[in-house]
Design an enzyme around this catalytic site. Structure first.
Site, PDB file in Angstrom:
ATOM      1  N   HIS A 190       0.834  -1.226   0.000  1.00 22.44           N
ATOM      2  CA  HIS A 190       0.000   0.000   0.000  1.00 22.44           C
ATOM      3  C   HIS A 190       0.860   1.265   0.000  1.00 22.44           C
ATOM      4  O   HIS A 190       0.414   2.307   0.479  1.00 22.44           O
ATOM      5  CB  HIS A 190      -0.965   0.024   1.203  1.00 22.44           C
ATOM      6  CG  HIS A 190      -1.636  -1.284   1.461  1.00 22.44           C
ATOM      7  ND1 HIS A 190      -2.821  -1.652   0.879  1.00 22.44           N
ATOM      8  CD2 HIS A 190      -1.246  -2.345   2.216  1.00 22.44           C
ATOM      9  CE1 HIS A 190      -3.158  -2.869   1.276  1.00 22.44           C
ATOM     10  NE2 HIS A 190      -2.215  -3.323   2.090  1.00 22.44           N
TER      11      HIS A 190
ATOM     12  N   SER B 253      14.556  21.499 -16.561  1.00 21.79           N
ATOM     13  CA  SER B 253      13.360  22.302 -16.771  1.00 21.79           C
ATOM     14  C   SER B 253      13.762  23.613 -17.441  1.00 21.79           C
ATOM     15  O   SER B 253      14.825  24.161 -17.149  1.00 21.79           O
ATOM     16  CB  SER B 253      12.697  22.582 -15.425  1.00 21.79           C
ATOM     17  OG  SER B 253      11.857  23.720 -15.528  1.00 21.79           O
TER      18      SER B 253
ATOM     19  N   LYS C 200      15.888  21.772 -11.425  1.00 15.60           N
ATOM     20  CA  LYS C 200      15.225  20.491 -11.713  1.00 15.60           C
ATOM     21  C   LYS C 200      16.110  19.500 -12.469  1.00 15.60           C
ATOM     22  O   LYS C 200      16.857  19.857 -13.363  1.00 15.60           O
ATOM     23  CB  LYS C 200      13.954  20.734 -12.548  1.00 15.60           C
ATOM     24  CG  LYS C 200      12.835  21.425 -11.810  1.00 15.60           C
ATOM     25  CD  LYS C 200      12.361  20.689 -10.573  1.00 15.60           C
ATOM     26  CE  LYS C 200      11.606  19.411 -10.911  1.00 15.60           C
ATOM     27  NZ  LYS C 200      10.353  19.710 -11.618  1.00 15.60           N
TER      28      LYS C 200
ATOM     29  N   GLU D 134       9.479   8.334 -17.141  1.00 10.88           N
ATOM     30  CA  GLU D 134       8.100   8.784 -17.376  1.00 10.88           C
ATOM     31  C   GLU D 134       7.638   8.443 -18.787  1.00 10.88           C
ATOM     32  O   GLU D 134       6.482   8.065 -19.006  1.00 10.88           O
ATOM     33  CB  GLU D 134       7.996  10.291 -17.142  1.00 10.88           C
ATOM     34  CG  GLU D 134       8.177  10.660 -15.684  1.00 10.88           C
ATOM     35  CD  GLU D 134       8.386  12.153 -15.507  1.00 10.88           C
ATOM     36  OE1 GLU D 134       7.447  12.812 -15.052  1.00 10.88           O
ATOM     37  OE2 GLU D 134       9.463  12.656 -15.841  1.00 10.88           O
TER      38      GLU D 134
END
Ligand code: ARG
Length: 470
Positions: free
Chosen positions: A161, A282, A288, A295
């Site tokens: 979980h 970024s 970043k 992804e």
């Protein structure tokens, strides 16, 4: 356009030229040209067989084979005059062949149809794709095994979980990924068995009146066997569905790994650092470093799942035998294969190069009372029934929550107020290292067991992919 302007090789019975939009609508050459190598290979085998059977003269067969070789060179060089009016890869190549060698080119299509031709081309192409994917899967598996070896003693939280559950070895986690990939390999190889059957000779749907030798073309093209039923052979796309199905599940696995990599690379957990060469920045936030490769792999799984749905739906309404619907199989199949190959390559390169922050993963494993089950097991070994042990440890955890401490940070006397079965040795079992080492059985997370699985995996990776078993 007059009838004479109609370039189609099938225009004999037509009295007007094809509508221009219909020509564009029915054309597939802009994507099925990808199959030109397989198409030429199949045509050469067919021509050679027809000559051996006395259907073509040796001179015609020679001219055809040389002409096809020259066309292959032309296509590779980007000099081939692809023409959508000639519909597909087959008729583009055949028309060019006739342009180059004259009447012999027109004899190539004796005893075959585009229906058995395309089925043969796709199977040849897919067989090579499967082999490439299996190769990449193996490279990725080997990389995970090496990483597992490097991090067998590294402690990290195991989750259920997404809550800290019990400490595990980081190497054990890598081997969990490895197991997924072993199953993916097995499924791809299984799909390969049914892909590697040869439809050539089925012709349009019923076979041919010429004395063909299917065993010869089968051997030359490296298929395991000729298909047994011509109607089935020209219409069957199960092999494509099976491949895309295996690919969809493999992409589900890669997507799950991607999800974990994204979480682990986030400063919120800080478990891993991904090499800069696999990350991007970024345009606005200078600080970043984003895990875009992971992804994108997660994102590409959507395409492959979509392709599976497309192919299943494509086939479900088709009566026997060949229907033009089948032309729609190629784009989803190509797209799924490309997505799987690229994703496997990206992960095979990137994942084994990740760097684990061992301190951070260990610290995280110490949170959330991750050794609570170990305390319960300790009590059970001292005669307390498991259900009672569970209750006792629950009370100790409640005290920990109230006072902001882990079980390992409590005094012995504090623990003893919950059960007199607890003695001084309890703390050995409450450390994360002790917890991991105690799960010392086949398939467990103890580093010694992880190392045994690594040895087994390495032995397996030395065997031929086709001999592998699960
Ligand atoms: N381009 C077609 C396909 O991809 C080749 C077979 C066409 N056959 C036909 N009878 N129209 O399926």
């Amino acid at each position: 356009m007059s009838k004479a302007d109609n370039k189609a090789l099938w225009s004999g019975r037509f009295s007007e030229a094809t509508d221009e939009f219909v020509t564009a609508f029915t054309a597939s050459e802009h994507y099925d040209r990808r199959l030109f190598r397989e198409d030429i290979r199949g045509s050469k085998a067919h021509a050679r067989m027809l000559a051996d059977q006395g259907v073509l003269t040796p001179a015609d067969a020679r001219a055809i084979i040389e002409g096809l070789d020259a066309i292959a060179v032309e296509i590779e060089a980007g000099d081939f005059p692809w023409d959508p009016a000639l519909e597909d890869v087959h008729m583009n190549i055949e028309a060019r062949l006739t342009e180059r060698i004259g009447d012999a080119g027109k004899r190539l299509h004796t005893g075959r149809s585009r229906n058995d031709q395309i089925a043969t081309d796709v199977r040849l192409w897919l067989r090579a794709e499967i082999d490439a994917c299996v190769g990449l899967l193996r490279r990725f598996q080997a990389g995970l095994v090496d990483l597992a070896d490097q991090e067998a003693d590294t402690i990290m939280p195991g989750f259920t979980h997404l809550q800290v559950a019990q400490p595990v070895s980081f190497g054990h986690h890598m081997l969990a990924w490895y197991e997924m990939l072993v199953r993916d390999e097995s499924r791809l190889l299984d799909a390969r068995v049914r892909t590697n059957q040869m439809p050539l000779g089925s012709a349009a749907l019923a076979g041919t009146t010429f004395p063909i030798n299917r065993d010869q073309t089968c051997t030359e093209l490296g298929f395991d066997a000729p298909t047994r039923n011509s109607l089935d052979a020209v219409s069957d796309r199960d092999f494509a569905i099976e491949f895309v199905s295996a690919a969809a599940l493999a992409m589900t696995h890669l997507s799950r790994m991607a999800e974990e990599l994204v979480i682990w690379a986030s400063p919120i957990t800080g478990f891993i650092d991904l090499p800069d060469r696999f990350c991007t920045g970024s345009s606005i936030m200078p600080q970043k470093k984003n895990p875009d490769v992971a992804e994108l792999v997660r994102g590409k799984s959507a395409r492959v799942h979509g392709a599976l749905n497309t192919l299943l739906t494509l086939m479900k309404g088709q009566p026997l035998a060949y229907n033009r619907d089948n032309q729609e199989d190629k784009e989803p199949l190509f797209d799924a294969a490309d997505a799987l190959r690229d994703s496997l390559r990206a992960f095979a390169d990137m994942v084994p190069a990740l760097v684990v922050d061992r301190e951070r993963t260990r610290e995280a494993a110490r949170t959330g009372f991750s050794t609570a089950t170990d305390l319960a097991d300790y009590l059970v070994r001292r005669g307390v029934p498991f259900r009672d042990a569970h209750e006792i440890v629950g009370q100790a955890v409640a005290l920990g929550v109230q006072t902001g401490r882990d079980l390992a940070d409590m005094e012995l006397a504090e623990l003893q107020q919950f059960s007199d079965a607890i003695t001084g040795d309890v703390f050995e079992f409450l450390t994360v290292e002790g917890s991991v080492a105690a799960r010392d059985h086949f398939g467990g997370t103890a580093p010694d067991q992880v190392r045994k699985q690594i040895a087994a995996a390495r032995a397996r990776l030395k065997t031929d992919a086709r001999g592998g078993s699960v």
